[in-house]
Scaffold this active site. Sequence first.
Site, PDB file in Angstrom:
ATOM      1  CB  SER C  52       2.131  -6.478   1.594  1.00 22.96           C
ATOM      2  OG  SER C  52       2.675  -5.205   1.756  1.00 22.96           O
ATOM      3  CD  GLU C  53      -0.986  -1.682   2.415  1.00 21.78           C
ATOM      4  OE1 GLU C  53      -0.819  -2.768   3.008  1.00 21.78           O
ATOM      5  OE2 GLU C  53      -0.791  -0.587   2.955  1.00 21.78           O
ATOM      6  CG  ASN C  54       3.100  -4.002  -2.046  1.00 24.17           C
ATOM      7  OD1 ASN C  54       2.728  -4.544  -1.015  1.00 24.17           O
ATOM      8  ND2 ASN C  54       4.333  -4.126  -2.492  1.00 24.17           N
ATOM      9  CB  SER C  94      -3.955  -6.208  -3.268  1.00 24.11           C
ATOM     10  OG  SER C  94      -3.514  -6.128  -1.943  1.00 24.11           O
TER      11      SER C  94
END
Lengths: 235, 235, 218, 218
Positions: C52-54, C94
Amino acid sequence: MAEKIFDDARSALAGLLFDGMTIAAGGFGLCGIPETLIDALVEAGVGNLTIISNNAGVDNFGLGKLLRTHQVKKMISSYVGENREFERQYLAGELEIEFCPQGTLAERIRAGGAGIPGFYTRTGVGTLIAEGKELKEFEGESFVLERGLVADLAIVKARRGDRYGNLQFHKSARNFNPMVATCGRATVAEVEELVPDGWFDPDAVHTPGVFVQRLILATSNEKRIERRTVRQEEA
Amino acid sequence: MAEKIFDDARSALAGLLFDGMTIAAGGFGLCGIPETLIDALVEAGVGNLTIISNNAGVDNFGLGKLLRTHQVKKMISSYVGENREFERQYLAGELEIEFCPQGTLAERIRAGGAGIPGFYTRTGVGTLIAEGKELKEFEGESFVLERGLVADLAIVKARRGDRYGNLQFHKSARNFNPMVATCGRATVAEVEELVPDGWFDPDAVHTPGVFVQRLILATSNEKRIERRTVRQEEA
Amino acid sequence: MIGRTVRGWTREDLAARAARELRDGFYVNLGIGIPTLVSNFISPDIDVTLQSENGMIGLGPYPLEDRVDPDIINAGKETVSELTRTSYVSSADSFGMIRGGHIDVSVLGAMEVAEDGNLANWMVPGRMVKGPGGAMDLVAGVRRIIVLMDHVAKDGTPKFRKTCSLPLTGRNVVDMLITNLAVFERADRQSPFVLKELAPGVSREDVRACTEAAYGEA
Amino acid sequence: MIGRTVRGWTREDLAARAARELRDGFYVNLGIGIPTLVSNFISPDIDVTLQSENGMIGLGPYPLEDRVDPDIINAGKETVSELTRTSYVSSADSFGMIRGGHIDVSVLGAMEVAEDGNLANWMVPGRMVKGPGGAMDLVAGVRRIIVLMDHVAKDGTPKFRKTCSLPLTGRNVVDMLITNLAVFERADRQSPFVLKELAPGVSREDVRACTEAAYGEA
């Protein structure tokens, strides 16, 4: 030793605020945002702010509080949904916004903190985001020049901190906080817990104290959840 | 699940080696170098290598072993002192070297791993290092364009790893290893200890397994010290 | 437009079809909405790690009620749980992963896809723009982009088009398109899309009738 | 050249003088050689954190014999010890700190310093070049650069010069120069160096006689 721990948010921000300044804030959505310091900025009333933050909070929480009081002139963000007051001010021309793809924003903040004035990325090439920006070819492919970002003040939220300013973040509340901590001419951190000297494993410090000039014990740790999703116990 | 743990260095490198390839190696001096994998490269005899590594080892240890066997065509490094064989080969024209300031090298490796083909830095402007490179002004100051580096193979040394390829480094043996792990088309890690599932605190993983395709338990952990300096017990 | 009512695949079908594209050992980023459902359909025979990009790598399912942690969320800001493999990194690291080509597949929603692989999914002129979020970074960096969308808009307008009418998220970035009517794929980013599969009850003519894009037939 | 033998300050004196430039709360990077000695002379009244470019922040003294750890070294590859404040970062993050201006002072050795602040300390044409290491990054990024060096070379040639004869490490980067004979400083990087202090037994004329650089007199 130069004391980094301040009694409260107001004293930690004293002398660092001025109208028209740029403030970078950590957090993704409402996760890992410096709630206590945002409240203190509202209280201080400093205005005409440029805010560098991935999101803009919600109407009555997070950076949304600073929008409600009209303290913000411009946002540099990747996504500003979930905020009706934002939309109203933007459509009324009261608020500027510079959209930046999320990864580019993260890298621009990191670059600013690391003394890199510009870097090339494939992200956004051929889109509105690249308009007016320099393009350059590397091995036959186009990349867009994006600029490092620095802020007059950076505010971050961490799980733990010590008196040297060393910080440890908690799970996905880490997000933008480590880079934001590096991009401020001054950086103020709020921590959920102050830990004694030597508490940290030196291998497990996320942000070394060199980046943190002042820190406080956070008094607001509401951590509002935007989308509470759960599953049922398996049978 | 796709198995990342290999029995030994030879099998972990199988299929990844070819003459003329570029290999990036972690480590600073002799600290945090992938000793086991270097030995396996010597044994494999792959030649004409371009090596990206901050240093070149010493005469009979570290990357110096690959120099002794004439497997290296070119080094991209910041400092290659402490190596007489290196000096001999270089002066005899048998070895190319591309010098890169240490911070620029670290950033180039990180950039390569992060999909950034180039970035600007103040480091080296007005020196031999910037000759032939593009300069650009930002706010009236000159910066030099430096390029991201990628490698066909990256080899790193970590303190601990799990079967997902998650890695944790140890103290200053971390150095170049985290960036090097990101810059390889394939990355092989050697670890001092294999830990069971869930052993790692998710907040304390230095390199997520996404960057590591194969890993082995290191069989060479000599960790030679270059300058043993000690103090006497205080009175 | 198709004269008779053709429903084709459901949202769940689209997610299940996308899940079949995943391979053992893949690192996968799932967009918000239908793409998030893909995780429910991953074969138990393969091991896939969701990113997840967070900054979360190794996303688990939604948490049990008493295990909700506001500091454990995905990029859709939903609460999730950890796995034994889970690790966290900063947003910069990320997106380094994403931009650097370390994520194998991203499954995303779209407003429009063009025959040249262009993708539009972030703004509609005249409407309030919420921002690109991480979509532009994902399409620019992830190795393979799979788009899930309805074949036509609510008014019947084709969404798989000659050129996108909306501002782009990325140029020449889509590798596979799964709509409620059909699956289109291309061999590489120099090749045209080819119609690969049809939803039950959907004919080649049905698809042709409500597609503006040119595509090959398998 | 000075006719009579003028020794001036010792290595330890140079280090002690440099230490007096440090302030409470400073983050400091010390180069290899004499600069490393600076840590022995830091006033107990101030708190200074030493940073080493290989990724250690908060360097302690050399370890006790039974506490030597090959994984705890400084940038000079010497074994050191930890403090309660110590943390480690990658080389990329360490140089982010340096390049980004987060380190207050770096104390470095030099072969030559020029009156315009240019510094040469990494190569001598014709001799085997070992590489710049981290010196170019340090002079480009650290806020204040203090150089410690002998006033003249072994053959008596001035090392504080009009222009550097050796390849540069950085242009206009030196803020303070401490030699065995004198201390030179400048207000900022647009200003000329000014002679600030003389070693015991050294006259202004002595300094003038063995300096090629132009400088002001305090």
